[in-house]
Design a protein around this motif. Structure first.
Motif, mmCIF file in Angstrom:
data_model
loop_
_atom_site.group_PDB
_atom_site.id
_atom_site.type_symbol
_atom_site.label_atom_id
_atom_site.label_comp_id
_atom_site.label_asym_id
_atom_site.label_seq_id
_atom_site.Cartn_x
_atom_site.Cartn_y
_atom_site.Cartn_z
ATOM 1 N N UNK A 103 0.823 -1.207 0.000
ATOM 2 C CA UNK A 103 0.000 0.000 0.000
ATOM 3 C C UNK A 103 0.862 1.264 0.000
ATOM 4 N N UNK A 104 1.979 1.200 -0.727
ATOM 5 C CA UNK A 104 2.845 2.368 -0.909
ATOM 6 C C UNK A 104 3.155 2.495 -2.396
ATOM 7 N N UNK A 105 3.742 3.626 -2.761
ATOM 8 C CA UNK A 105 4.177 3.806 -4.147
ATOM 9 C C UNK A 105 3.528 5.003 -4.808
ATOM 10 N N UNK A 106 4.324 5.771 -5.524
ATOM 11 C CA UNK A 106 3.845 6.950 -6.230
ATOM 12 C C UNK A 106 3.163 6.604 -7.540
ATOM 13 N N UNK A 107 2.830 7.627 -8.346
ATOM 14 C CA UNK A 107 2.034 7.406 -9.549
ATOM 15 C C UNK A 107 2.839 6.854 -10.728
ATOM 16 N N UNK A 108 2.229 5.941 -11.437
ATOM 17 C CA UNK A 108 2.757 5.497 -12.726
ATOM 18 C C UNK A 108 2.217 6.428 -13.800
ATOM 19 N N UNK A 109 3.050 6.712 -14.806
ATOM 20 C CA UNK A 109 2.586 7.569 -15.897
ATOM 21 C C UNK A 109 1.301 7.019 -16.507
ATOM 22 N N UNK A 110 1.269 5.701 -16.660
ATOM 23 C CA UNK A 110 0.101 5.067 -17.271
ATOM 24 C C UNK A 110 -0.060 3.662 -16.684
ATOM 25 N N UNK A 111 -1.265 3.315 -16.295
ATOM 26 C CA UNK A 111 -1.579 1.994 -15.742
ATOM 27 C C UNK A 111 -2.635 1.369 -16.645
ATOM 28 N N UNK A 112 -2.328 0.190 -17.191
ATOM 29 C CA UNK A 112 -3.222 -0.442 -18.167
ATOM 30 C C UNK A 112 -3.581 -1.843 -17.727
ATOM 31 N N UNK A 113 -4.862 -2.118 -17.732
ATOM 32 C CA UNK A 113 -5.343 -3.470 -17.425
ATOM 33 C C UNK A 113 -5.691 -4.160 -18.739
ATOM 34 N N UNK A 114 -4.897 -5.166 -19.090
ATOM 35 C CA UNK A 114 -5.172 -5.870 -20.343
ATOM 36 C C UNK A 114 -6.160 -7.013 -20.076
ATOM 37 N N UNK A 115 -6.880 -7.412 -21.117
ATOM 38 C CA UNK A 115 -7.907 -8.440 -20.922
ATOM 39 C C UNK A 115 -7.790 -9.596 -21.909
ATOM 40 N N UNK A 116 -6.740 -9.600 -22.729
ATOM 41 C CA UNK A 116 -6.560 -10.711 -23.662
ATOM 42 C C UNK A 116 -5.102 -10.831 -24.073
ATOM 43 N N UNK A 124 8.425 8.095 -5.897
ATOM 44 C CA UNK A 124 8.455 8.951 -7.087
ATOM 45 C C UNK A 124 7.627 8.358 -8.222
ATOM 46 N N UNK A 125 7.168 7.136 -8.045
ATOM 47 C CA UNK A 125 6.352 6.490 -9.066
ATOM 48 C C UNK A 125 7.185 5.800 -10.131
ATOM 49 N N UNK A 126 6.583 5.631 -11.283
ATOM 50 C CA UNK A 126 7.222 4.907 -12.389
ATOM 51 C C UNK A 126 7.005 5.672 -13.674
ATOM 52 N N UNK A 127 8.113 6.006 -14.350
ATOM 53 C CA UNK A 127 8.036 6.738 -15.613
ATOM 54 C C UNK A 127 7.913 5.735 -16.760
ATOM 55 N N UNK A 128 6.712 5.348 -17.034
ATOM 56 C CA UNK A 128 6.440 4.381 -18.081
ATOM 57 C C UNK A 128 5.050 3.808 -17.897
ATOM 58 N N UNK A 129 4.845 2.625 -18.454
ATOM 59 C CA UNK A 129 3.536 1.976 -18.431
ATOM 60 C C UNK A 129 3.571 0.744 -17.529
ATOM 61 N N UNK A 130 2.644 0.691 -16.592
ATOM 62 C CA UNK A 130 2.429 -0.516 -15.804
ATOM 63 C C UNK A 130 1.338 -1.320 -16.499
ATOM 64 N N UNK A 131 1.651 -2.575 -16.817
ATOM 65 C CA UNK A 131 0.674 -3.455 -17.465
ATOM 66 C C UNK A 131 0.184 -4.459 -16.435
ATOM 67 N N UNK A 132 -1.083 -4.366 -16.099
ATOM 68 C CA UNK A 132 -1.683 -5.278 -15.133
ATOM 69 C C UNK A 132 -2.269 -6.498 -15.846
ATOM 70 N N UNK A 133 -1.893 -7.665 -15.353
ATOM 71 C CA UNK A 133 -2.352 -8.923 -15.960
ATOM 72 C C UNK A 133 -3.642 -9.443 -15.338
ATOM 73 N N UNK A 134 -4.234 -8.680 -14.415
ATOM 74 C CA UNK A 134 -5.384 -9.194 -13.679
ATOM 75 C C UNK A 134 -6.574 -9.536 -14.579
ATOM 76 N N UNK A 135 -6.597 -8.967 -15.797
ATOM 77 C CA UNK A 135 -7.680 -9.294 -16.725
ATOM 78 C C UNK A 135 -7.545 -10.655 -17.379
ATOM 79 N N UNK A 136 -6.359 -11.267 -17.277
ATOM 80 C CA UNK A 136 -6.193 -12.645 -17.768
ATOM 81 C C UNK A 136 -6.655 -13.575 -16.664
ATOM 82 N N UNK A 137 -7.965 -13.711 -16.543
ATOM 83 C CA UNK A 137 -8.554 -14.347 -15.364
ATOM 84 C C UNK A 137 -9.325 -15.629 -15.661
ATOM 85 N N UNK A 138 -9.015 -16.269 -16.805
ATOM 86 C CA UNK A 138 -9.687 -17.529 -17.121
ATOM 87 C C UNK A 138 -9.308 -18.596 -16.108
ATOM 88 N N UNK A 139 -10.296 -19.364 -15.671
ATOM 89 C CA UNK A 139 -10.054 -20.449 -14.722
ATOM 90 C C UNK A 139 -10.976 -21.600 -15.088
#
Length: 303
Positions: free
Chosen positions: A31-44, A76-91
Motif C-alpha cells: 500500500x505504498x508507491x507513487x504514480x505510474x505515468x500510465x496503468x493499463x489493465x489488459x484483458x486478452x 516517485x512512481x514509475x516513468x512508463x507503463x504498468x501493465x496489469x495482468x489481472x484481466x487474464x482471469x480464465x479459470x
C-alpha cells in the motif's frame, strides 16, 4: 506521457482500462508507491502482444504486474507503463487439471481445487500473489512450491509468440525461473493435481491458514516474506538475533510477530520500507556476516 501516445494506446486498449498518473499504492500489497505515468489493465493475449509491440517500437518503458504482492514501487512512481495482468482471469477445471490465466490469484486456484476435490494446492492457498508472478518466482510455502503442482505454462517470448512449455523446461528453483532469467511473460498455467477427499483437503487448508495467522503479520500491509532464505540460515532468526524485532523507520516496521516480514504499520512510505530493508541488511551483515537478499522486487528510483 503525451496525448499522442495515449491516443495510440487507446486504439489497442479500451479507454476504461487506461489510467493516467495512477497511484501504485492502490496496486501493491505494501500500500505504498507513487504514480505510474500510465496503468493499463489488459484483458486478452492479443491486447498484451499488440501493446508490448507498440511500447517497444516507441521505446517506452513498461513493467508487468499481477496482484502487486511482491513489489515495492518508489514514492516517485514509475516513468512508463504498468501493465496489469489481472484481466487474464480464465479459470477452468478439466479432470485433475486446472488452467489459470496469469492474473488469477493462486488462492483462487486452491479454492477451485478444493471445490473439485483435488489435492496438492493446500499449502499454497495462503500465498497472496497471482499465478503468473508466483510461477515466475516459484513461490512456495510449508515445503510446497509451484514446481510441485505445475504441469506446463503458456509463455510469451520477446517477439510476441506464445508457446506452451513443460515444467521441466521452466528452470524452476528457489525463488527463480527461466521466466525471470530471460524476461519471459507467463500467460497462463496448467496445474496437475490428484483426486483427494474434500474434507481432508479442507482440513489441511484450514490448518495451514491457522499457522499463517499465528505466525505471520497478516493484519498489516506487507509484501510477504521480505528476504530470501540464506543457505543454511533463516532470515527471520538472523534479524531477531541482530536485535531488530519491532525496529521501525517511519511507518515501516520489522514485524514483532515474524522478523522476516517488513510491514506497513500505518502511513509508511516506500522510502521508509527501503530504508528499513537497507538497515536490516547492514545490521545483519555486521552481526552475523550473512548478506540478506530481498525477495521483494524494487521498481522506480530509490536513490
Amino acid at each position: 506521457m503525451n496525448q499522442e501516445i495515449l491516443d495510440k494506446i487507446n486504439t489497442i486498449i479500451p479507454g476504461e482500462n487506461i489510467l493516467g498518473d495512477e497511484p501504485m499504492s492502490r496496486h501493491t500489497t505494501f500500500r505504498t508507491g507513487g504514480p505510474a505515468d500510465c496503468f493499463i489493465r489488459i484483458s486478452s493475449k492479443d491486447e498484451l502482444s499488440k501493446l508490448i509491440s507498440f511500447l517497444k517500437k516507441e521505446n517506452i518503458d513498461y513493467f508487468i504486474t499481477g496482484n502487486g504482492s511482491n513489489l515495492l514501487v518508489s514514492d516517485k512512481g514509475y516513468r512508463g507503463v504498468i501493465i496489469s495482468m489481472t484481466g487474464l482471469d480464465e479459470l477452468k477445471v478439466n479432470g485433475n487439471h486446472i488452467y489459470a490465466g496469469a492474473g488469477v490469484l493462486t488462492s483462487k486456484v486452491a479454492q477451485s481445487a478444493l471445490l473439485n476435490s483435488l489435492t496438492g494446492m493446500e499449502a499454497l492457498a495462503g500465498i497472496p500473489g497471482s499465478v503468473g508472478g508466483c510461477l515466475r518466482m516459484n513461490a512456495g510455502a510449508y515445503g510446497s512450491e509451484m514446481k510441485d503442482v505445475v504441469e506446463s505454462a503458456e509463455i510469451m517470448f520477446g517477439d510476441g509468440h506464445i508457446e506452451t512449455i513443460p515444467v521441466d523446461d521452466l528452470k524452476l528453483r528457489y525463488r527463480g525461473s527461466r521466466m525471470a532469467d530471460e524476461n519471459l511473460l507467463v500467460i497462463g498455467v496448467t496445474f496437475s493435481l490428484f483426486t483427494g477427499e474434500k474434507n481432508s483437503i479442507e482440513e489441511a487448508m484450514a490448518d495451514f491458514a491457522s499457522r499463517r495467522r499465528d505466525k505471520q503479520p497478516l493484519e498489516y500491509p506487507s509484501a510477504g516474506s521480505t528476504f530470501k532464505r540464506p543457505e543454511g540460515y533463516f532470515a527471520g532468526k538472523l534479524i531477531q538475533d541482530a536485535g531488530l524485532r519491532g525496529f521501525s523507520i517511519g511507518g515501516a516496521q520489522v514485524s514483532e510477530k515474524h522478523c522476516g516480514f517488513v510491514v506497513n504499520k500505518g502511513g509508511a512510505t516506500s522510502k521508509d520500507v527501503m530504508d528499513l530493508i537497507r538497515h536490516v541488511q547492514k545490521t545483519v551483515l555486521d552481526n552475523s556476516g550473512v548478506k540478506l537478499e530481498t525477495e521483494v522486487i524494487l521498481l522506480g528510483d530509490f536513490d
